[in-house]
Design a protein around this motif. Sequence first.
Motif, short mmCIF file in Angstrom:
data_model
loop_
_atom_site.label_atom_id
_atom_site.label_comp_id
_atom_site.label_asym_id
_atom_site.label_seq_id
_atom_site.Cartn_x
_atom_site.Cartn_y
_atom_site.Cartn_z
N LYS A 102 2.84 -5.94 -9.73
CA LYS A 102 1.83 -5.91 -8.66
C LYS A 102 2.47 -6.16 -7.30
CE LYS A 102 -2.16 -7.31 -6.59
NZ LYS A 102 -3.39 -6.84 -6.37
N ILE A 103 3.30 -7.19 -7.21
CA ILE A 103 3.96 -7.51 -5.93
C ILE A 103 4.90 -6.37 -5.52
CG2 ILE A 103 5.62 -9.07 -4.83
CD1 ILE A 103 4.31 -11.33 -6.50
N GLY A 104 5.61 -5.81 -6.50
CA GLY A 104 6.51 -4.69 -6.19
C GLY A 104 5.77 -3.49 -5.63
N VAL A 105 4.65 -3.17 -6.25
CA VAL A 105 3.85 -2.02 -5.77
C VAL A 105 3.28 -2.32 -4.39
CG1 VAL A 105 1.72 -0.71 -6.19
CG2 VAL A 105 3.34 -1.09 -8.05
N LEU A 108 6.12 -1.94 -1.98
CA LEU A 108 6.48 -0.53 -1.90
C LEU A 108 5.49 0.22 -1.02
CD1 LEU A 108 8.58 1.44 -3.15
CD2 LEU A 108 6.86 1.95 -4.89
N ASN A 109 4.22 -0.02 -1.20
CA ASN A 109 3.18 0.64 -0.39
C ASN A 109 3.25 0.21 1.07
OD1 ASN A 109 2.21 2.11 -2.54
ND2 ASN A 109 0.56 0.69 -3.01
N ARG A 110 3.58 -1.03 1.29
CA ARG A 110 3.59 -1.57 2.66
C ARG A 110 4.77 -1.05 3.48
NH1 ARG A 110 1.08 -5.05 6.00
NH2 ARG A 110 2.38 -6.35 7.33
N THR A 112 6.92 1.57 2.69
CA THR A 112 7.28 2.99 2.55
C THR A 112 6.02 3.83 2.79
OG1 THR A 112 6.80 3.14 0.18
CG2 THR A 112 9.03 2.45 0.81
N SER A 113 6.21 5.13 2.84
CA SER A 113 5.07 6.02 3.04
C SER A 113 4.38 6.36 1.71
CB SER A 113 5.54 7.30 3.74
OG SER A 113 6.49 7.96 2.92
N LEU A 114 4.88 5.80 0.63
CA LEU A 114 4.27 6.05 -0.68
C LEU A 114 2.93 5.33 -0.79
CD1 LEU A 114 7.36 5.56 -3.00
CD2 LEU A 114 6.34 7.73 -2.31
N ASP A 115 2.07 5.91 -1.58
CA ASP A 115 0.79 5.26 -1.85
C ASP A 115 0.61 5.19 -3.37
OD1 ASP A 115 -1.65 4.04 -1.46
OD2 ASP A 115 -2.73 5.95 -1.26
#
Length: 150
Positions: A102-105, A108-110, A112-115
Amino acid sequence: MIFGEKLKTERGKKGWTQEELAEKLFVSRQSVSKWENGQNYPSIEIIIKISDLFGLTIDELLRSDEELTKQVIKESKQLAYPKSKFIFDVLFLAGVVLLVIKIGVLLLNRFTSLDVTLLGGRFFWNVGPLILMVFAGIGSGILKEKYKQD
C-alpha cells in the motif's frame, strides 16, 4: 518400578553395559547413568528408541514413572507451540507485506505519472493490514501466556 530401574533391568537382560546402550542410542554413557539413577530423563525421541531396542511399548516405559510422563507431556506441548506460533507469524508478516505494498503504491502514484490502482477496495487496503497484524500479535501473546502456564 520407576523408569531408571526399568531401564537398568532391561539393559541387564540384554547383557549390555551402559556404554553399549549409549552407543546404540547415540548418547553418552553419562546420560545413560543419569537416567538409570533418576537424575535426568531422556527426550521423547530417545524414549522411542529405547522402546524399540527393548521391545517394550512406550506406555510400559512411561507409566512406570510419573515424573517422566509429565516431562513427555510438557515436551509434546513444546513441539506444538512452534507450529501454532508459525501461523501467527505468517499472519503478521502478511499484514506487513500488505502495508508495504500500500505504501509503495501510494509513493509510486505520488512521485510518478503512473496511476496504479489497488484491487480489493479502500477498506481492505486501509484496515486489512492493521487487522492482520493486531490479530496475529494478540494470538501470539495469548499462545505465549498459555505456553508459560503449561
